[in-house]
Design a protein around this motif. Sequence first.
Motif, PDB file in Angstrom:
ATOM      1  N   TRP A  74       0.828  -1.395   0.027  1.00  0.00           N
ATOM      2  CA  TRP A  74      -0.158  -0.206  -0.016  1.00  0.00           C
ATOM      3  C   TRP A  74       0.979   1.213   0.023  1.00  0.00           C
ATOM      4  O   TRP A  74       1.862   1.127   0.672  1.00  0.00           O
ATOM      5  N   VAL A  76      -0.711   4.446   0.667  1.00  0.00           N
ATOM      6  CA  VAL A  76      -1.149   4.823   1.867  1.00  0.00           C
ATOM      7  C   VAL A  76      -2.104   3.942   2.609  1.00  0.00           C
ATOM      8  O   VAL A  76      -2.382   3.094   2.040  1.00  0.00           O
ATOM      9  N   TRP A  78      -4.726   4.186   4.548  1.00  0.00           N
ATOM     10  CA  TRP A  78      -6.179   4.241   4.578  1.00  0.00           C
ATOM     11  C   TRP A  78      -6.889   3.232   3.795  1.00  0.00           C
ATOM     12  O   TRP A  78      -7.859   2.915   3.894  1.00  0.00           O
ATOM     13  N   ASN A  79      -6.239   2.816   2.332  1.00  0.00           N
ATOM     14  CA  ASN A  79      -6.522   1.848   1.423  1.00  0.00           C
ATOM     15  C   ASN A  79      -6.782   0.667   2.332  1.00  0.00           C
ATOM     16  O   ASN A  79      -7.645  -0.024   2.075  1.00  0.00           O
ATOM     17  N   GLY A  81      -6.704   0.372   5.572  1.00  0.00           N
ATOM     18  CA  GLY A  81      -7.777   0.472   6.569  1.00  0.00           C
ATOM     19  C   GLY A  81      -9.297   0.252   5.795  1.00  0.00           C
ATOM     20  O   GLY A  81     -10.351  -0.377   6.569  1.00  0.00           O
ATOM     21  N   LEU A  82      -9.622   0.525   4.867  1.00  0.00           N
ATOM     22  CA  LEU A  82     -10.773   0.504   4.186  1.00  0.00           C
ATOM     23  C   LEU A  82     -11.350  -1.045   4.020  1.00  0.00           C
ATOM     24  O   LEU A  82     -12.292  -1.425   4.388  1.00  0.00           O
ATOM     25  N   LEU A 134     -10.521   2.051  11.569  1.00  0.00           N
ATOM     26  CA  LEU A 134     -10.582   3.508  11.491  1.00  0.00           C
ATOM     27  C   LEU A 134      -9.463   3.879  12.090  1.00  0.00           C
ATOM     28  O   LEU A 134      -9.160   5.289  11.650  1.00  0.00           O
ATOM     29  N   SER A 137      -4.591   4.633   9.884  1.00  0.00           N
ATOM     30  CA  SER A 137      -4.067   5.692   9.438  1.00  0.00           C
ATOM     31  C   SER A 137      -3.454   6.592  10.243  1.00  0.00           C
ATOM     32  O   SER A 137      -2.403   7.289  10.165  1.00  0.00           O
ATOM     33  N   SER A 138      -4.325   6.965  11.271  1.00  0.00           N
ATOM     34  CA  SER A 138      -3.829   8.062  12.453  1.00  0.00           C
ATOM     35  C   SER A 138      -2.898   7.551  13.454  1.00  0.00           C
ATOM     36  O   SER A 138      -1.878   8.182  13.723  1.00  0.00           O
TER      37      SER A 138
END
Length: 182
Positions: A74, A76, A78-79, A81-82, A134, A137-138
Amino acid sequence: MPEAVASPLTGWANFYVIIGSAAAALTGLMFVVVTLIAGLRTHRGSVTIGAFGTPNVVHFCAALLIAVTLNAPWQVLWNAGLILGLCGVGGVAYIVIVIRRTLRQDDYKPVMEDWLWHMVIPLISYTALIVEALLLSSHPVPTLFGIGAVTILLLFIGIHNAWDSLIYIAFERYPVENEPQE
C-alpha cells in the motif's frame, strides 16, 4: 534525495505470512473434514452446519484476507484500513446471520460456551477490527498490534469451534454402537 519512509507494515510481513498460511491450510482442512463427514449429514443438519461449521471457514478466510491485505504494498494506509473495515462490517453482519441460524436450527441446543465462542467473541473480534481499521492511518503502530491480535483471535476461534463441532459429531451425535450406555 530524501530517503523513502519505511511503511509500518514492513515489520509485520513474516507475521502475516505465517497467519495467512495457517488460515489457508485450516480452510482447506475444513473442506476435507466436511467431505469426510458428509455421509452423516441429514437435511435438518444442513442448518446446523450453517450455524456451527460454516462460520469456522469464514473466520479462517477473514484471517487470510487480513493477512493478504496487510502484505500488499500500500502507498497509503487508509486503503488497507478501508478493506479491513469492510471485512469487519461483513464479519459483524455475518455473525448476525449465524445467530439467526443458531436460533432456527433444532439439532443442538447451544450452551453458554457455544454462545461465547460462536457468537460473542467473534462479534467482539469483528467490531474490534472495524475500530482498528478506522485508527490505522492515524495510529499505525499500536493499531497493527490490535489488528494482529484480532487476526490471531479469529484463527483460534475457528480452531476452537471446529474442534468443538468435530468432538460433538464424533462422540455425542454418533456414539459407538456397541459402547455401554451409562
